[in-house]
Design an enzyme around this catalytic site. Structure first.
Site, short mmCIF file in Angstrom:
data_model
loop_
_atom_site.label_atom_id
_atom_site.label_comp_id
_atom_site.label_asym_id
_atom_site.label_seq_id
_atom_site.Cartn_x
_atom_site.Cartn_y
_atom_site.Cartn_z
N ASP A 1 0.84 -1.20 0.00
CA ASP A 1 0.00 0.00 0.00
C ASP A 1 0.87 1.26 0.00
O ASP A 1 0.65 2.19 -0.79
CB ASP A 1 -0.89 0.04 1.24
CG ASP A 1 -1.90 -1.08 1.32
OD1 ASP A 1 -3.07 -0.85 1.00
OD2 ASP A 1 -1.52 -2.20 1.70
N GLU B 1 -5.23 7.52 -0.37
CA GLU B 1 -5.66 6.83 0.84
C GLU B 1 -4.57 6.77 1.89
O GLU B 1 -4.83 6.97 3.08
CB GLU B 1 -6.10 5.40 0.50
CG GLU B 1 -6.48 4.61 1.76
CD GLU B 1 -7.02 3.23 1.48
OE1 GLU B 1 -7.55 2.62 2.43
OE2 GLU B 1 -6.91 2.75 0.34
N ASP C 1 -6.16 5.17 -4.86
CA ASP C 1 -6.24 4.03 -3.94
C ASP C 1 -5.15 3.06 -4.39
O ASP C 1 -5.33 2.33 -5.37
CB ASP C 1 -7.61 3.36 -4.01
CG ASP C 1 -7.80 2.33 -2.90
OD1 ASP C 1 -6.78 1.90 -2.32
OD2 ASP C 1 -8.95 1.96 -2.61
N THR D 1 -7.04 -4.54 0.36
CA THR D 1 -5.85 -4.93 1.14
C THR D 1 -6.10 -6.19 1.95
O THR D 1 -5.23 -7.08 2.03
CB THR D 1 -5.43 -3.78 2.08
OG1 THR D 1 -5.15 -2.61 1.30
CG2 THR D 1 -4.20 -4.16 2.88
N THR E 1 -21.27 -5.70 0.60
CA THR E 1 -20.10 -5.95 1.43
C THR E 1 -20.09 -7.36 2.03
O THR E 1 -21.13 -7.91 2.35
CB THR E 1 -20.02 -4.91 2.57
OG1 THR E 1 -18.87 -5.15 3.37
CG2 THR E 1 -21.26 -4.97 3.46
N HIS F 1 -18.41 -5.98 6.25
CA HIS F 1 -19.09 -4.98 7.09
C HIS F 1 -20.59 -5.24 7.11
O HIS F 1 -21.39 -4.33 6.87
CB HIS F 1 -18.79 -3.57 6.58
CG HIS F 1 -17.33 -3.21 6.63
ND1 HIS F 1 -16.48 -3.37 5.56
CD2 HIS F 1 -16.58 -2.71 7.65
CE1 HIS F 1 -15.27 -2.98 5.91
NE2 HIS F 1 -15.30 -2.57 7.17
N GLY G 1 -13.80 -5.41 -1.47
CA GLY G 1 -13.24 -4.50 -2.45
C GLY G 1 -14.29 -3.69 -3.19
O GLY G 1 -15.06 -4.23 -3.97
N LYS H 1 -16.54 -4.68 -6.68
CA LYS H 1 -18.01 -4.70 -6.69
C LYS H 1 -18.57 -3.83 -7.83
O LYS H 1 -19.52 -4.23 -8.51
CB LYS H 1 -18.54 -4.24 -5.33
CG LYS H 1 -18.35 -5.29 -4.23
CD LYS H 1 -19.11 -4.94 -2.97
CE LYS H 1 -18.38 -3.98 -2.09
NZ LYS H 1 -17.26 -4.58 -1.35
#
Length: 335
Positions: A70, A93, A135, A140, A215, A218, A240, A244
Site C-alpha cells: 500500500d 488513501e 487508492d 488490502t 459488502t 461490514h 473490495g 463490486k
C-alpha cells in the site's frame, strides 16, 4: 490523506496516460511485495497506524490493515504525479512522508498509442478544477489472505466534481496484470486478451433475476434491510469496492448497495467513471446524491447505490428512499 495545492492547466489525456502507466508500475510493486514480507500493520478507525501487527484471523475478521505494498505503491504514484504535474490536487488513501515519495518516468502518450490515437484532440483544462484520487491497493484485506482477484490499483480523475476519467489495474490478472481505463467522451478500454472477459467485447449474461452485490466484511442490519427492499434474487457478498463496481460493468450484478458510511472517494472515483462510460451506469451515495469529488475536505461517502443501467437506479431509489432517508440514518446509528 495527501492533498496538493491547485495549479494552472493540465491536458487530461496526458494525465490519464500517466495514470495508466503508473497503475501498471504500482502493480509490479504489489506483486513483488506479495512474494516476500508484507510489512503488515493495523489501522485505527481514523486510518492511522496503531503499531500493532494483526494476526491472520484478525485480518479475516475485519481489522483494517495496511501493508508495505500500500505504502510503496502510494509513494510511487503520488511522487510521480507531483513530479509530472506540479500543483495537481491529489488525494490518496495512504499517508507517506516526503522521503517515501518516489518519482519514476511516466509515459504521457500511452493512451494515444493503445487507444484511438489518431482521433484524439487535446483536452486542456484548468488544473484547479481537477482532483486525482489514488487508492494504491484496493482490497488490502483480500491481498493479505490470498484472495487476489479482488485486488486493484485505482486512480480516478475528477473534473468539476464529477468522476470524469480513471484507471483500474488488477495486478494478479494474468502474467502482467489487466488494466481498464476510460474518459468521458472518449471511451473505455480494456487490455484483457480474452474476448469473453474483455469489458468491451464480453456479452453480459441474460437473466430475468436481479443480482445484488454488497459488502462481505461490514455486514449490518442496514445491509439486510436494503437487500430486502431491493427484492434481489441473488446476493453476492464480496470485498473490495472496486471489484463490486466492476461486477456491474461486467454484467455479473445489476446493483451494488452499501447503505452505511465507510467507503471513501478514492474507492469510487475511478470505478464510477468506468461504470458510467462503459455501460451508462449510475452511482450515488445513500442519500441519493451524486458524489462531489471537488470537495476534498470530506472524503467519506455516505454509502453507495450503483446500478449497471441508469434507468434501474431510479427504480432502486424509489424502493429505498420512497419513504425518506431517515430509516437508514436510524439503522446506522444502531450499529
Amino acid at each position: 490523506m495527501c492533498e496538493m495545492p491547485g495549479g494552472a492547466a493540465v491536458d487530461l489525456f496526458e494525465l490519464l496516460s500517466v495514470c495508466v502507466d503508473l497503475s501498471m508500475k504500482a502493480g509490479e510493486v504489489v506483486r513483488e511485495v506479495a512474494r516476500g514480507e508484507m510489512g503488515l500493520h493495523a489501522k485505527d478507525e481514523h486510518g492511522d497506524l496503531t503499531g500493532v501487527v494483526p494476526t491472520l484471523n484478525e485480518v479475516q475478521s475485519g481489522v483494517d490493515v495496511v501493508t508495505s505494498a500500500d505504502l510503496l505503491a502510494q509513494g510511487l504514484i503520488e511522487g510521480s504525479l507531483v513530479c509530472e504535474f506540479p500543483g495537481l490536487r491529489l488525494v490518496g488513501e495512504e499517508v507517506v512522508g516526503a522521503d517515501d515519495l518516489k518519482a519514476v518516468p511516466a509515459d504521457r502518450s500511452l493512451v494515444f498509442r493503445l487507444g484511438r490515437g489518431g482521433e484524439v484532440q487535446r483536452r486542456v483544462v484548468d488544473m484547479s478544477e481537477v482532483v486525482v484520487y489514488v487508492d494504491p491497493l484496493d482490497g488490502t484485506r483480500e491481498y493479505v489472505v490470498g484472495d487476489r482477484k479482488l485486488v486493484f490499483v485505482m486512480i480516478g480523475i475528477s473534473y468539476r466534481g464529477v468522476a470524469y476519467a480513471g484507471v483500474v489495474h488488477q495486478p494478479f490478472e494474468g502474467e502482467c496484470g489487466r488494466t481498464i481505463w476510460c474518459m468521458e467522451g472518449y471511451g473505455c478500454f480494456d487490455d484483457h486478451p480474452d474476448r469473453s472477459e474483455n469489458l468491451l467485447t464480453r456479452v453480459a449474461p441474460s437473466r430475468d433475476t436481479v443480482v445484488l452485490v454488497t459488502t462481505r466484511s461490514h455486514h449490518s442490519e442496514a445491509v439486510d434491510v436494503a437487500c430486502a427492499y431491493l427484492s434481489a434474487d441473488e446476493v453476492i457478498r464480496v470485498g473490495g469496492a472496486g471489484y463490486k463496481i466492476l461486477c456491474l460493468a461486467r454484467g455479473v450484478a445489476d446493483v451494488y448497495c452499501y447503505p452505511s458510511p465507510g467507503t471513501k472517494k478514492w474507492d469510487t472515483c475511478a470505478p464510477e467513471a468506468i461504470l458510467r462510460v462503459a455501460t451508462g451506469g449510475k452511482l450515488t451515495d445513500f442519500q441519493n446524491l451524486p458524489i462531489d469529488y471537488d470537495d476534498t475536505e470530506n472524503v467519506e461517502n455516505y454509502g453507495i447505490l450503483a446500478t449497471r443501467e441508469s434507468e434501474y437506479h431510479a427504480v432502486c431509489s424509489e424502493r429505498l428512499f420512497g419513504g425518506g432517508f431517515c430509516r437508514w440514518k436510524e439503522l446506522n446509528e444502531r450499529r
